[in-house]
Design a protein around this motif. Structure first.
Motif, PDB file in Angstrom:
ATOM      1  N   GLY A   1       0.795  -1.213   0.000  1.00  0.00           N
ATOM      2  CA  GLY A   1       0.000   0.000   0.000  1.00  0.00           C
ATOM      3  C   GLY A   1       0.829   1.264   0.000  1.00  0.00           C
ATOM      4  O   GLY A   1       1.914   1.336  -0.561  1.00  0.00           O
ATOM      5  N   THR A   2       0.287   2.242   0.676  1.00  0.00           N
ATOM      6  CA  THR A   2       0.833   3.584   0.573  1.00  0.00           C
ATOM      7  C   THR A   2       2.285   3.657   1.015  1.00  0.00           C
ATOM      8  O   THR A   2       3.099   4.340   0.408  1.00  0.00           O
ATOM      9  CB  THR A   2      -0.026   4.541   1.414  1.00  0.00           C
TER      10      THR A   2
ATOM     11  N   GLY B   1      -1.526 -13.116  -3.042  1.00  0.00           N
ATOM     12  CA  GLY B   1      -2.749 -13.390  -2.290  1.00  0.00           C
ATOM     13  C   GLY B   1      -2.958 -12.414  -1.153  1.00  0.00           C
ATOM     14  O   GLY B   1      -4.080 -12.026  -0.860  1.00  0.00           O
ATOM     15  N   CYS B   2      -1.872 -12.038  -0.490  1.00  0.00           N
ATOM     16  CA  CYS B   2      -2.019 -11.154   0.664  1.00  0.00           C
ATOM     17  C   CYS B   2      -1.080  -9.963   0.603  1.00  0.00           C
ATOM     18  O   CYS B   2      -1.358  -8.927   1.163  1.00  0.00           O
ATOM     19  CB  CYS B   2      -1.780 -11.929   1.957  1.00  0.00           C
TER      20      CYS B   2
ATOM     21  N   LEU C   1      12.203  -0.169  -8.938  1.00  0.00           N
ATOM     22  CA  LEU C   1      12.187   0.854  -7.896  1.00  0.00           C
ATOM     23  C   LEU C   1      12.816   0.299  -6.618  1.00  0.00           C
ATOM     24  O   LEU C   1      12.813  -0.917  -6.403  1.00  0.00           O
ATOM     25  CB  LEU C   1      10.747   1.299  -7.631  1.00  0.00           C
TER      26      LEU C   1
ATOM     27  N   ASP D   1       5.930  -9.929 -16.708  1.00  0.00           N
ATOM     28  CA  ASP D   1       4.750 -10.671 -17.196  1.00  0.00           C
ATOM     29  C   ASP D   1       4.764 -12.138 -16.785  1.00  0.00           C
ATOM     30  O   ASP D   1       4.215 -12.998 -17.478  1.00  0.00           O
ATOM     31  CB  ASP D   1       4.621 -10.566 -18.721  1.00  0.00           C
TER      32      ASP D   1
ATOM     33  N   TYR E   1       6.021  -8.151  -7.332  1.00  0.00           N
ATOM     34  CA  TYR E   1       5.577  -7.073  -8.221  1.00  0.00           C
ATOM     35  C   TYR E   1       6.380  -7.086  -9.510  1.00  0.00           C
ATOM     36  O   TYR E   1       5.817  -6.997 -10.608  1.00  0.00           O
ATOM     37  CB  TYR E   1       5.725  -5.732  -7.492  1.00  0.00           C
TER      38      TYR E   1
ATOM     39  N   TYR F   1       4.656   1.690   0.780  1.00  0.00           N
ATOM     40  CA  TYR F   1       5.542   1.220  -0.278  1.00  0.00           C
ATOM     41  C   TYR F   1       5.812   2.336  -1.278  1.00  0.00           C
ATOM     42  O   TYR F   1       6.939   2.603  -1.665  1.00  0.00           O
ATOM     43  CB  TYR F   1       4.889   0.020  -0.949  1.00  0.00           C
ATOM     44  N   TYR F   2       4.756   3.016  -1.685  1.00  0.00           N
ATOM     45  CA  TYR F   2       4.919   4.014  -2.723  1.00  0.00           C
ATOM     46  C   TYR F   2       5.597   5.274  -2.193  1.00  0.00           C
ATOM     47  O   TYR F   2       6.387   5.897  -2.875  1.00  0.00           O
ATOM     48  CB  TYR F   2       3.571   4.333  -3.355  1.00  0.00           C
ATOM     49  N   LEU F   3       5.288   5.630  -0.961  1.00  0.00           N
ATOM     50  CA  LEU F   3       5.959   6.783  -0.391  1.00  0.00           C
ATOM     51  C   LEU F   3       7.449   6.517  -0.287  1.00  0.00           C
ATOM     52  O   LEU F   3       8.266   7.393  -0.535  1.00  0.00           O
ATOM     53  CB  LEU F   3       5.367   7.099   0.991  1.00  0.00           C
TER      54      LEU F   3
ATOM     55  N   ARG G   1       5.428 -10.146 -11.731  1.00  0.00           N
ATOM     56  CA  ARG G   1       4.086 -10.124 -12.316  1.00  0.00           C
ATOM     57  C   ARG G   1       3.885  -8.964 -13.281  1.00  0.00           C
ATOM     58  O   ARG G   1       3.359  -9.141 -14.380  1.00  0.00           O
ATOM     59  CB  ARG G   1       3.021 -10.020 -11.205  1.00  0.00           C
ATOM     60  N   TYR G   2       4.302  -7.775 -12.847  1.00  0.00           N
ATOM     61  CA  TYR G   2       3.879  -6.589 -13.585  1.00  0.00           C
ATOM     62  C   TYR G   2       4.959  -6.020 -14.490  1.00  0.00           C
ATOM     63  O   TYR G   2       4.672  -5.145 -15.300  1.00  0.00           O
ATOM     64  CB  TYR G   2       3.364  -5.530 -12.603  1.00  0.00           C
ATOM     65  N   LYS G   3       6.195  -6.483 -14.346  1.00  0.00           N
ATOM     66  CA  LYS G   3       7.239  -5.981 -15.252  1.00  0.00           C
ATOM     67  C   LYS G   3       7.785  -7.076 -16.150  1.00  0.00           C
ATOM     68  O   LYS G   3       8.241  -6.792 -17.252  1.00  0.00           O
ATOM     69  CB  LYS G   3       8.350  -5.324 -14.451  1.00  0.00           C
TER      70      LYS G   3
ATOM     71  N   ARG H   1       1.581  -9.603   2.134  1.00  0.00           N
ATOM     72  CA  ARG H   1       2.218  -9.313   3.418  1.00  0.00           C
ATOM     73  C   ARG H   1       2.690 -10.576   4.134  1.00  0.00           C
ATOM     74  O   ARG H   1       2.602 -10.690   5.346  1.00  0.00           O
ATOM     75  CB  ARG H   1       1.313  -8.498   4.315  1.00  0.00           C
TER      76      ARG H   1
ATOM     77  N   LYS I   1       1.344 -15.570  -7.895  1.00  0.00           N
ATOM     78  CA  LYS I   1       0.149 -14.841  -7.475  1.00  0.00           C
ATOM     79  C   LYS I   1       0.418 -14.041  -6.205  1.00  0.00           C
ATOM     80  O   LYS I   1       1.226 -14.450  -5.365  1.00  0.00           O
ATOM     81  CB  LYS I   1      -1.012 -15.811  -7.199  1.00  0.00           C
TER      82      LYS I   1
END
Lengths: 194, 813
Positions: free
Chosen positions: A24-25, A78-79, A57, A71, A64, A27-29, A67-69, A81, A76
């Protein structure tokens, strides 16, 4: 690291190592506050035996990135955390929750995801074949993680007892409750059920 | 002779699951896709006074904000997609932000200012019923059905929220385990004469009980992604169902169902929470249309706790009268459901479970479902029945003891059979063989010998208990459509609108079509998973109903294809259709098997003949969804399509009996399940290995309900204390037995041509009931009357602390 990684051991390990279990937040901050240059962010990962250059990053998790960079969506989340094990991958052959591993920290490690366990000719891994034979997955969302934990176990202990297998798989939650069939699959893959 | 039913096979999606290649909603990307994130309520109750998103919208990369104003109004208690005037639980979605990256979307959330006005809140239903108690909604705490006379005498059925308070005497009675005589209820029904029934009883038992709600916590959070192309909405969603979603999801976007392509190849768990379109699904499609870009809305684990639905908790009281012969003469039952913010109680289903288990001649049920400012409640695996099974099992044991009967034999004497009746309606079932299941289970578990073994085995300060339980759920429906196609390649294409929940019933039911047409399984292909695969009208993939419902639809569609094969052969080769039969993927003359057509040839002829043979025409009574599906494949082969008009009546029940032995540590309150054996009454088992997995998975769910899973809310602030998996405590490998046994009575249901009924839900009920029964047995008949019965409750009881069943609360401890 003990190859028979359980959730409790893993969480203890994260706490004592100071590694980030972020979501969540926060991580991005954390990312926004870093001044890392693009050159520093570009890393080359060894994933499933291939070199994969990728812009990462500083606080990005391996789940992340996969999955998202890259592919590689077989892994998966699931949580996100460190509670469920759906994101389990192997780092130098040892199972880890990829949602709780920073990608920047695995630059020098061999990363194996579920996409990397088939043989070169495309044949399913013995664990995957056994899971098919036992009809082990139900919804299937945890299955990749179950496969990876089982592969790691059998790499280090080719003929585990049922209790050893139980302990080794215990960091992987299955909300459908297909535990017995996964466990039977591990024993089948080890040649102890035919 | 069957070649497909009762034999193992590998459903086609299993390899994709073990290889990671199968796609869930979150695995899809689209060029230009933006990422949406939810801002949720920090308050348990209130209203949104103002939203200032200007700072967020000024951020580079933020492309839009979506609020309740962008959706049709949703009057209370409608479980709105996005809340505004009625914020009713912590975690309720308020707005959604979309940005070009996930990082920016998350950061944008922090730059939005939302002003809330607080309202009173309540997290326990009994607190809300207490004089002066708070209400979850400003208008009240209970939903009541209304009925007014409309034009021409047509009744107008409606609903409204009312404020119901019980007199303090009723609250005190309920809290002290007595009949709340002067409490007000919203559902009341009765049959027989309970006073007469109790009068003829030799023993009367009264017990209070409480069961906790808990979240579904599907491992795949309900992420969705949508985009628009050529006027159609392509929607990737996580759902238990496929075709059953079409109309509702299309309504959410105000489009014709024909303009929706719903894509749902695999679903990471549903357990009742994803049967139909759920509110948050309205965001991705509408936001995508607004932005003219693909939108992915990813849901976090914590948000899945909030919006992913939960089982309703209940507090209740039951009075059971037992005759000398062990027959239950009368039941009086009260249930106060915790309906959460959506009011979804399952008390009526709980009462239905009692009727199945006891077949009482006289019964009264009074129920009320009370709103609380906790997460929305909805169907969860055997809603009502399974939690009732949990608390009813030890009470049943007590009833057996007072008439000096063996616990299994007491159940056997009372449980439903094929001539029995169920629930308020006292209507029949298609068949029921629970007694046979109990007999088989006794043998499988070796009940007679084991119950006479000592409870103490010399293993430290440990004691053993043996238990038995019954699980039940309605398991089937009627009237849906089947659609098959024989291609010019001779293969059988089975179009299935059933969802892929992970039960593999989508595949198991397709075996019926292969059976009727006698096509080898490797010559069959299942088309499913996305609307543009031309899928027929199918039931929601829930309620254990798929096996009964869609073996029938596939059966009738395949029979239609068989009839057409024979008609085509007769038209080409002479004679009447009755002169022909099928085998070996050929239709041929019964008197001369050399005279015939292959399925491939017949399919080609069907195309040439057109009309109903190739789907250019179709039956009038099939659903519009099926009509569109047929239109999509017309002229491509021999089309078999039919509505399930198989005659019959009564509800097909799914029944499971469970037997277990536990070993309880009297020092720690922890127990281990040493053995679990279960027997299903689900008609013919279609897919044996999958049947075993279903039985075992449900048993694991029973362990969770018996010992582990529950909502915990802070009553002072309305905050949930256990939003994560680790805190909610679904069972892990280490919590459950991993060498269990399961079997089936395997007596075909007479109203299903394949003989089967469903079994998914009662597997949990049997397990939790057997465990609760065994725990009571281990403690010499002590009744906790709770689900879950947690380790701390057991320790408190063993320590002689003041734990009691009085003042039990749902949601809080």
């Amino acid at each position: 690291m003990n190859p028979q990684l359980t959730r409790r051991r893993f969480i203890k390990g994260v706490i004592f190592s100071g590694a980030a279990v972020t979501t969540g937040t926060g991580y991005y901050l954390a990312n926004a506050q870093t001044g890392q240059s693009a050159a520093e962010r570009l890393v080359t990962l060894n994933v499933n035996g291939r070199s994969r250059p990728v812009d990462v990053l500083p606080s990005e998790t391996l789940a992340y990135t996969l999955r998202y960079k890259l592919d590689l969506t077989g892994t998966k989340i699931g949580c996100n955390r460190g509670e469920c094990g759906a994101c389990t991958v192997l780092l130098d052959g040892v199972p880890n929750y990829s949602c709780s591993v920073l990608t920047q920290n695995v630059k020098d490690r061999a990363v194996t995801s579920v996409e990397g366990v088939r043989s070169a000719n495309g044949t399913l891994h013995a664990v995957q074949q056994a899971f098919v034979a036992e009809n082990a997955p139900q919804c299937g969302f945890c299955t990749a993680g179950q496969v990876m934990s089982a592969v790691a176990l059998l790499n280090s202990n080719p003929r585990p007892t049922r209790d050893e297998a139980l302990q080794a798989m215990s960091g992987n939650l299955c909300r459908c409750g297909a535990y017995e069939h996964y466990l039977n699959g591990v024993m089948r893959a080890s040649g102890q059920i035919v | 002779m069957t070649t497909h039913l009762g034999f193992d096979f590998t459903p086609p999606d299993v390899e994709g699951k073990v290889s990671g290649e199968i796609k869930y909603a979150e695995d899809y990307k689209r060029d230009g896709m933006v990422f949406a994130r939810i801002l949720t309520s920090p308050l348990p109750a209130g209203r949104v006074a103002n939203i200032d998103a200007s700072a967020a919208l000024r951020m580079d990369g933020v492309v839009g904000v979506f609020t309740a104003d962008d959706l049709p109004p949703s009057p209370p208690p409608g479980n709105p997609t996005l809340a505004s005037e009625y914020v009713t639980y912590v975690g309720q979605p308020i707005l959604v932000v979309a940005a070009v990256t996930e990082e920016i979307a998350e950061s944008a959330i922090d730059n939005i200012r939302v002003d809330f006005e607080r309202r009173d809140f309540v997290v326990d239903p009994m607190e809300s019923l207490t004089p002066g108690g708070k209400n979850a909604y400003p208008e009240g705490n209970v939903l009541i059905r209304t009925r007014e006379e409309g034009p021409g005498g047509t009744p107008i059925i409606g609903a409204e929220i009312r404020d119901i308070k019980w007199p303090q005497s009723a609250i005190d009675a309920m809290r002290n385990g007595r009949n709340p005589v002067d409490g007000e209820f919203t559902t009341e029904w009765a049959f027989g004469d309970i006073d007469a029934g109790f009068a003829e009883s030799v023993a009367v038992i009264e017990e209070p009980f409480v069961t906790m709600g808990y979240p579904h916590h599907c491992l795949e959070a309900r992420t969705s992604m949508a985009y628009w192309e050529n006027g159609k909405c392509y929607f990737h969603g996580s759902s238990q169902s496929q075709s059953a979603n079409n109309n509702g999801l299309a309504r959410m976007m105000n489009i014709d169902p024909g303009d929706l392509v719903f894509i749902n190849e695999a679903t990471g768990g549903g357990f009742g929470s994803k049967i139909g379109p759920y509110p948050i699904m309205a965001v991705a499609g509408n936001f995508s249309r607004m932005l003219n870009r693909p939108v992915q809305l990813r849901i976090t684990r914590e948000q899945e706790f909030y919006i992913g639905s939960a089982r309703s908790g209940m507090q209740g009281w039951i009075k059971i009268g037992v005759k000398e012969d062990g027959k239950v003469a009368a039941v009086d039952l009260v249930i106060v459901n915790d309906g959460g913010s959506t009011g979804g109680g399952s008390g009526n289903s709980s009462a239905g479970h009692v009727t199945i288990t006891f077949q009482p001649e006289n019964m009264r049920y009074r129920g009320i479902s009370v709103y609380t400012n906790t997460t929305p409640r909805g169907a969860q695996r055997g809603p009502g029945e399974n939690e009732m099974a949990a608390v009813l099992a030890p009470i049943t044991d007590k009833a057996a003891a007072v008439v000096n009967m063996d616990r299994v034999r007491f159940r056997r004497a009372n449980v439903i059979d094929s001539d029995g009746v169920r629930s308020q309606s006292q209507s029949g079932v298609t068949s029921a063989f629970v007694r046979e299941a109990l007999d088989q289970g006794m043998r499988l578990f070796n009940w007679n010998e084991r119950i006479n073994q000592p409870k103490r085995t010399g293993n430290g300060n440990k004691v053993r208990g043996r238990g038995v339980g019954i699980g039940y759920h309605g398991a089937g429906s009627r009237g849906y459509d089947g659609l098959v196609r024989i291609g010019t390649d001779g293969r059988l294409y089975i179009h299935s609108g059933v969802g892929n929940l992970g039960t593999y019933s989508y595949a198991g039911t397709c075996r019926a079509a292969a059976e009727v047409l006698q096509v080898p399984w490797d010559r069959c292909e299942i088309l499913r998973g996305r609307t543009d695969n031309h899928l027929p009208h199918s039931s929601g993939q829930g309620g254990s109903n798929t096996m009964f419902t869609h073996t029938r639809t596939n059966w009738v569609a395949a029979e239609d294809a068989v009839n057409k094969l024979k008609e085509i052969a007769a038209a080409d080769l002479g004679g009447s259709p009755n002169d022909y039969e099928i085998d070996g993927e050929r239709v041929f003359s019964s008197s001369d098997s050399s005279q015939g057509l292959t399925y491939a040839q017949a399919a080609q002829r069907a195309i040439e003949m057109g009309g109903r043979y190739s789907g250019m025409e179709y039956p009038d009574d099939i659903n519009p969804i099926t009509q569109r599906a047929v239109q999509g494949i017309q002229g491509t082969g021999l089309i078999g399509v039919s509505k399930d008009n198989i005659p019959g009546q009564g509800q097909p029940p799914g029944n499971v009996v469970g037997f277990t032995e536990i070993e309880l540590d009297l020092d720690t309150g922890k127990y281990e399940i040493l053995d679990y054996a279960a027997v299903a009454d689900c008609g013919t088992v279609i897919h044996p290995t999958n049947f075993m997995n279903s039985m075992r998975g449900g048993a694991v769910w029973g362990v969770g309900m018996a010992n582990l899973e529950r909502h915990v809310y802070d009553p002072q602030n309305g905050l949930p204390a256990n939003t994560g998996l680790y805190q909610s405590k679904p069972p892990t490998y280490l919590d459950v037995p991993t060498s269990t046994r399961a079997a089936a009575v395997n007596i075909p249901d007479p109203q299903n041509p394949a003989g089967c009924r469903g079994i998914g839900e009662p597997t949990q009920g049997a397990s939790v009931a057997a465990i609760a029964s065994a725990l009571s047995d281990a403690l010499d008949g002590h009744l906790f009357n709770t689900a879950p019965t947690t380790t701390d409750m057991i320790v408190n009881h063993l320590a002689g602390n003041s734990y009691s069943t009085q003042s039990l609360k749902t949601n809080t401890f």
